[in-house]
Scaffold this active site. Structure first.
Site, mmCIF file in Angstrom:
data_model
loop_
_atom_site.group_PDB
_atom_site.id
_atom_site.type_symbol
_atom_site.label_atom_id
_atom_site.label_comp_id
_atom_site.label_asym_id
_atom_site.label_seq_id
_atom_site.Cartn_x
_atom_site.Cartn_y
_atom_site.Cartn_z
ATOM 1 N N SER A 176 0.991 -1.075 -0.220
ATOM 2 C CA SER A 176 0.124 0.425 0.310
ATOM 3 C C SER A 176 1.236 0.963 0.178
ATOM 4 O O SER A 176 2.089 1.313 -0.111
ATOM 5 C CB SER A 176 -0.673 -0.114 1.536
ATOM 6 O OG SER A 176 -1.340 1.039 1.513
ATOM 7 N N TYR A 189 -3.599 -0.809 10.464
ATOM 8 C CA TYR A 189 -2.786 -0.767 8.964
ATOM 9 C C TYR A 189 -1.836 -0.187 8.536
ATOM 10 O O TYR A 189 -1.118 -1.200 7.560
ATOM 11 C CB TYR A 189 -4.137 -0.248 8.959
ATOM 12 C CG TYR A 189 -4.490 -0.135 6.892
ATOM 13 C CD1 TYR A 189 -4.878 -1.285 6.000
ATOM 14 C CD2 TYR A 189 -3.791 0.910 5.707
ATOM 15 C CE1 TYR A 189 -5.081 -1.683 4.635
ATOM 16 C CE2 TYR A 189 -3.862 0.822 4.262
ATOM 17 C CZ TYR A 189 -4.190 -0.690 4.267
ATOM 18 O OH TYR A 189 -4.366 -1.029 2.617
#
Length: 285
Positions: A176, A189
């Site tokens: 990501s 996350y």
């Protein structure tokens, strides 16, 4: 909403386009060649989002796709749709955070297709709630880490021995933009995706000389259900999310599938150990 919170939703990486969303360009024509004819691809998180789009795209280009997810009904439906369109796919229910299930998933692929040429370790979840670090429940951190970081570790651990025996292989992990920068209020996350990028680089160094090429891809906001949930959690519209990116639009899951397939193809033979920015320019500035 505070500025850090607005930035955080940009990193979560997935959402369903809604009415009034900034329009996206028409999908590029499907490649005429079948780059993956005869290749067996192991793929995690194939029930929705980027994983689903990648499974469908790989099958269209000739791959035999063996994919997993935790939602059996969705997995079986995707398998049936791929087969109905002339592709080859098999769904196997597995939770990537459980080592015995990962081992069984990998072994089942080898039993069915004889080998693993390419592995796409894509399964991932978002932080359940947006909050500063001192308010993040430890159980939420553990849940995100279990799927996103431990899951990638376990998958590579069990994929690599099969590739080593064959003397070649390719692995693409889904990281990501959160692996490259920090985003406030989504510490679990963010930390998990930094771990994915780090695991990718370490493994790439360890196995490059043994003809196993390992990379990661770094999406930003992509049109999968994850962004829909994140947008609701942060109280943002899709237009506001798109404004945070230089391209001023949300990236489509099919676009991410093409990036992943390029990294997995022989065309990317010189690319080793990278976390490829596929965010629409977010990391450029």
């Amino acid at each position: 909403m505070s500025a850090p919170s607005r930035r955080s939703v940009l990193a979560t990486g997935a959402g369903v386009l809604g009415a009034g969303m900034v329009s996206t360009p028409a999908a590029a024509a499907a490649p005429s060649e079948r780059r993956f004819d005869g290749k067996t691809v192991l793929l995690t998180g194939g029930t929705s989002g980027i994983g689903k789009a990648t499974a469908y795209a790989l099958a269209r280009e000739g791959a035999r796709v063996f994919f997993c997810g935790r939602r059996a009904a969705l997995g079986r439906r995707n398998e049936q749709e791929i087969r109905a369109s002339g592709g080859e796919a098999t769904f196997h229910r597995a939770d990537v955070g459980i080592e015995s299930e990962v081992s069984a998933f990998v072994a089942a692929c080898v039993r069915r297709y004889g080998r693993i040429d390419i592995a796409v370790n894509n399964a991932g979840i978002e932080t359940p709630r947006a909050a500063p670090l001192h308010e993040q429940p430890a159980e939420d951190f553990d849940a995100v880490w279990r799927t996103n970081a431990r899951g990638v570790f376990l998958c590579m651990k069990h994929e690599l021995p099969h590739m080593l025996r064959r003397g070649r292989g390719v692995i693409v992990n889904t990281a990501s933009i959160s692996a490259e920068v920090g985003f406030a209020t989504i510490a679990p996350y963010n930390a998990s995706k930094h771990a994915v990028a780090s695991l990718t680089k370490v493994a790439a160094l360890e196995y490059a000389a043994r003809n196993i090429r390992i990379n990661a891809v770094a999406p930003g906001a992509v049109d999968t259900p994850m962004l829909e949930r994140a947008a609701k959690a942060f109280g943002m519209t899709y237009e506001q999310i798109a404004e945070g990116y230089p391209v001023k639009r949300i990236i489509r899951a099919e676009e991410m599938a093409r990036v992943i397939m390029w990294l997995a193809s022989d065309e990317a033979g010189a690319v080793v150990g990278t976390d490829l920015d596929a965010s629409g320019g977010y990391l450029t500035g």
